[in-house]
Design an enzyme around this catalytic site. Sequence first.
Site, PDB file in Angstrom:
ATOM      1  N   LYS A   3       0.832  -1.209   0.000  1.00  0.00           N
ATOM      2  CA  LYS A   3       0.000   0.000   0.000  1.00  0.00           C
ATOM      3  C   LYS A   3       0.865   1.256   0.000  1.00  0.00           C
ATOM      4  O   LYS A   3       0.643   2.184  -0.786  1.00  0.00           O
ATOM      5  CB  LYS A   3      -0.921   0.008   1.231  1.00  0.00           C
ATOM      6  N   ASP A  14      -6.475   1.064   0.996  1.00  0.00           N
ATOM      7  CA  ASP A  14      -6.423   1.179   2.460  1.00  0.00           C
ATOM      8  C   ASP A  14      -7.800   0.808   3.021  1.00  0.00           C
ATOM      9  O   ASP A  14      -8.672   0.354   2.291  1.00  0.00           O
ATOM     10  CB  ASP A  14      -5.981   2.593   2.878  1.00  0.00           C
TER      11      ASP A  14
END
Length: 198
Positions: free
Chosen positions: A105, A123
């Site tokens: 991420k 996320d």
Amino acid sequence: MYPNPKTMLYHESPFQLVIAVLMSAQTTDVGVNKVTPALFAAYPDANAMAEADVADLEDKIKTIGLYRNKAKNMKKTAIMIRDEFGGQVPNTREELEKLPGVGRKTANVVLSEAFGVPTIAVDTHVERVTKRMGIVPPNASVRETEEILMARIPENRWRDAHHQFIYFGREYCTARNPKCRKDPRIDFCECRVLPQYG
Ligand code: SF4
């Protein structure tokens, strides 16, 4: 609703972005932004942070969650950028993911924001919103969520879509008590997962 979305994390360089994203795990961007100006004034780049005393890093970020672990990873990341990448943040996923505390991420955010490489960082907000909207199946993993979104959204919109899901998730499709009922503009969700909120 969100025509020109931008990252809300304060930063003035790719290095500062890496550190800010690293600190943002399980912490709000607002919380990170409260500590980064003083942190980056003291340690503006990898060379400076590589020389930092971990206790001082901890002290400067102690208001955010998991600060001890994050301070350690910040110093290790700065040392690796200084020693293995000539003081510059690398611009490939493979190299970014070698940095301590940097996962897929974070690498996606840095690739997209600092280097203009199209990615969709997934996320907690992106995952929640896209599953509730029925764009992604409820049982999809984070990696599957990323792949499904990349398949369904044109590449030139990946970066903006990442931010737009986050903005929408913070403002309307909140984890608890979504605000969609209170705003007549929110008539586009199918909300297959939580129909009681639709
Ligand atoms: S209807 Fe409400 S809870 Fe459902 S996806 Fe839309 S904003 Fe989220």
